[in-house]
Design an enzyme around this catalytic site. Structure first.
Site, PDB file in Angstrom:
ATOM      1  N   ASP A  86      -5.829 -12.770  -0.796  1.00 25.27           N
ATOM      2  CA  ASP A  86      -6.262 -12.554  -1.997  1.00 25.27           C
ATOM      3  C   ASP A  86      -6.947 -13.467  -2.701  1.00 25.27           C
ATOM      4  O   ASP A  86      -7.399 -13.449  -3.950  1.00 25.27           O
ATOM      5  CB  ASP A  86      -5.346 -11.590  -2.929  1.00 25.27           C
ATOM      6  CG  ASP A  86      -5.230 -10.216  -2.448  1.00 25.27           C
ATOM      7  OD1 ASP A  86      -6.017  -9.733  -1.560  1.00 25.27           O
ATOM      8  OD2 ASP A  86      -4.463  -9.380  -3.241  1.00 25.27           O
ATOM      9  N   CYS A 113       0.810  -1.254   0.137  1.00 21.74           N
ATOM     10  CA  CYS A 113       0.082   0.037  -0.054  1.00 21.74           C
ATOM     11  C   CYS A 113       0.936   1.239  -0.114  1.00 21.74           C
ATOM     12  O   CYS A 113       0.496   2.187  -0.263  1.00 21.74           O
ATOM     13  CB  CYS A 113      -0.825   0.092   1.218  1.00 21.74           C
ATOM     14  SG  CYS A 113      -1.571  -1.403   1.504  1.00 21.74           S
TER      15      CYS A 113
END
Lengths: 444, 444
Positions: free
Chosen positions: B279, B42
């Site tokens: 994910d 991020c």
């Protein structure tokens, strides 16, 4: 329906506006001894410091504005008598004395500053901060002062002493208790704040009450403390709390509790058609399930919603309070909700506590600031209090914790809740989650 | 107990650390094709923009650091086979091929960037952002570029395009859908953000996919859009989402759902002793009570706690998700949680919505900024979504709303909850309370 509201503070004026929203036809009269209504007393320290440029800026509405929605506001008017059997209120102002009828009477009489019994308290340069007029006097007096002592280290005291420091005065904060903000912070958290105040050149005197003030030509010049020490003081601010004003409530025959007027969850007093809210009533503490006093403007505003619904015949219950608070002095934001661990102990709750130091942003992100968090749980892990100090992002975390406590969450449950993350605004594991994870370990 | 973890992202590394905390003796091996582990993906856009000075800063731990707590990390190693009946994993790296046993296998294989089918996608100067190595390449290429097109206006796309703008490039953000951030924001809120990006000189192309890229000497130079228009582009970033990597899961015989690996609330797959997270798995949506994909690092980190407890024989259930997110581009912070109103409609929930504009501080306090809040309720008033945009104090308000939604609160209930107030940090009636009060009126 004739509604008479005594008091023009947050409780009184919000009640007037909320009744108007629910009932277009009610005749609403607010009687206040003050000159201004609908201003934000919480903002007075920030006007003093110069952050807000003028006291006029913090007055949200004038009596004329209320006139436009057909609410009569009588300023500089003192209510001298209430007769709850005849349902009348008598008040005095420059035009003389007048008695008016009411169908519903709202007592929003607030509190009076407590004046500690000490020699010299009547000297010029000794102030209380009740309203804007007091604020203007302090502002004026500060212009010719070099030193100030603020006694009472609650929120107002701390905000005022910081404001006077920002004006360039030599300032001392004096507190009788051995720590500052004793109502909201435990001593370990208060120490962090005290350290910051000292770093900002505020002299902090703990555990020593002022014993007397000494003057020259009728003006205060020195403050003497219990340990015999003495400090120069061209001005002294008494920030030693307020006492509920109960005279009219007693005259009306309302039941009074340990500290203030007793009301039920509809904001009704024990006398028919007499209601009360704000600093002059007792609230219920959510955790202790016992009566308490909540001196927060937010409590008064929330109570006014319930009161307006009750008066207009609609259902609403006022919930018990947690006294969530936040303040900002200089760079530092601090907030608290629920019980402190020392207050829990005083009430026979054995607190399980943890204090963590986290960061306000990802640790590699520029300007990440330390955030100190203290979590207090009961012996079952239920969260009963939280205290936070940091340079940013405290207020909303207090709100999250307020909601968690309101919902009766345990530290285990909160540690499983989602928190949003981005490097510039938080840590990947939120400081609150770190804190509840740490306290959870004490239950293994 | 031999634990083999495939994948060195947030899910894999957090699982390794959490197992170690619970079990001092487990043999833990992490196998990853990447060069770095335990970095914050991020943060890549903020390194690109220069806010964070180096990619090295966002690497929290090295393989050597893990070695110290007896976790083996094999980098640049590709797992080529899984045999769940023999309980073995085969991997290849510079040293050749090796097969090892496992007692417990964790698949944290993540996702692969989706490459849209278009001409010219193999040209030099066309990038995906999967990891730090990609970040370094983009940083290098940008030094000699004047213009860039970023395709895909999700979080990463927006953060990257803003970073490239801050480096001085002429930038275009292209999105096939008629709005940006379609997964988290409704179009009215997305429009506010789009307005800000345009004001910051970012060219935004909505509703037009890139049809082809054109190059010179093998390097990308132009991007063509569906409407026939063409834009100069010395570099193109594909930020068009990721697809779960399922190959090894299929090889192991794990049940696959509509999008990804199926796991239960203990993070177990359908195959004994094979677990998965991050994910590459499906999560349950709290409101829809149906499977969804959560591409958030915070979800992976939270899943790793449950997974570590499961593997070490302790109880823990992973709760359904709300996908609470926050981001910051330039001055603007934006966040969202729960369902958008359009996504609610697609799922046969009739949304009752309200959008308010409030302020981040008392209106008379300096630098009070506008705060846009959208609240989404179902037909019973239960809050199911919230979106916020402002220059400050968004993230923690999203957290408060996440907790409110998690607890199943209605807008009526939340409007009665306490919020802390001080003029420098909030309004006397919090923006969230204003918003839920407004939406509540729609139910009268």
């Amino acid at each position: 329906m004739k509604v008479v509201i005594v008091g023009g503070g947050a409780g009184g004026m919000s009640t007037a506006s909320n009744i108007r929203r629910l009932d277009k036809d009610a005749e609403i009269t607010v009687i206040t001894r003050d000159e201004n209504v609908a201003y934000s007393p919480c903002a007075i320290p920030y006007v003093l410091s110069g952050k807000i440029s003028s006291f006029d800026d913090i007055i949200m509405k004038t009596p004329e504005d209320y006139k436009e929605v057909n609410i009569d506001v009588l300023i500089k008017s003192e209510v001298t008598a209430v007769d709850s059997s005849k349902k009348t209120v008598t008040y005095e102002n420059a035009d003389g004395e007048k008695t008016i009828d009411y169908d519903k009477l709202v007592l929003a009489t607030g509190g009076n500053p407590f004046v500690p019994p000490m020699e010299g308290v009547d000297l010029e340069g000794v102030f209380q901060i009740r309203n804007i007029e007091d604020g203007r006097k302090v502002q004026q007096w500060a212009k010719t002062s070099k030193s100030a002592v603020v006694t009472g280290a609650g929120l107002i005291g701390i905000e005022i002493v910081f404001a006077l420091k920002e004006l360039g005065l030599n300032v001392t904060l004096s507190e009788m208790m051995p720590q500052i903000v004793p109502r909201s912070l435990d001593s370990d958290m208060a120490d962090i704040l005290t350290g910051y105040l000292k770093m900002e050149n505020i002299h902090v005197m703990l555990g020593e009450p002022i014993t007397k003030l000494e003057g020259e030509d009728g003006k205060v010049k020195k403050a003497y403390f219990g340990d015999g020490s003495c400090i120069d003081a061209d001005m002294v601010i008494l920030a030693t709390g307020v006492r509920p004003e109960l005279e009219l409530a007693k005259m009306a025959g309302c039941d009074i509790g340990r500290w203030a007027i007793l009301v039920n969850e509809k904001m009704e007093t024990s006398v028919e058609d007499v209601y009360a809210l704000g600093d002059c009533v007792e609230s219920q503490d959510l955790i202790l399930q016992a009566n308490t006093i909540s001196h927060l403007g937010t409590t008064a505003v929330r109570e006014s919603k319930t009161l307006a619904r009750t008066i207009t015949g609609k259902k609403s219950n006022f919930n018990p309070v947690l006294n969530a608070m936040v303040s900002k002095v200089g760079k530092l934001e601090f907030g608290a909700v629920g019980l402190t661990s020392s207050f829990a102990q005083q009430n026979n709750i054995k607190p399980i506590v943890e204090k963590v130091e986290a960061l306000t942003r990802a640790r590699y992100y520029p300007n990440a600031k330390p955030m100190d968090i203290k979590i207090i749980c009961d012996c079952n892990g239920r969260i009963i209090g939280c205290q936070i100090i940091a340079e940013e992002r405290v207020a909303e975390r207090i709100d999250t914790m307020t909601l968690a406590i309101t919902q009766g969450l345990s530290c285990f449950e909160l540690s499983n809740v989602e928190f949003a993350y981005a490097p510039p605004v938080s840590m990947v594991t939120d400081p609150l989650v770190l804190a509840v994870e740490e306290v959870s370990k004490k239950f293994n």
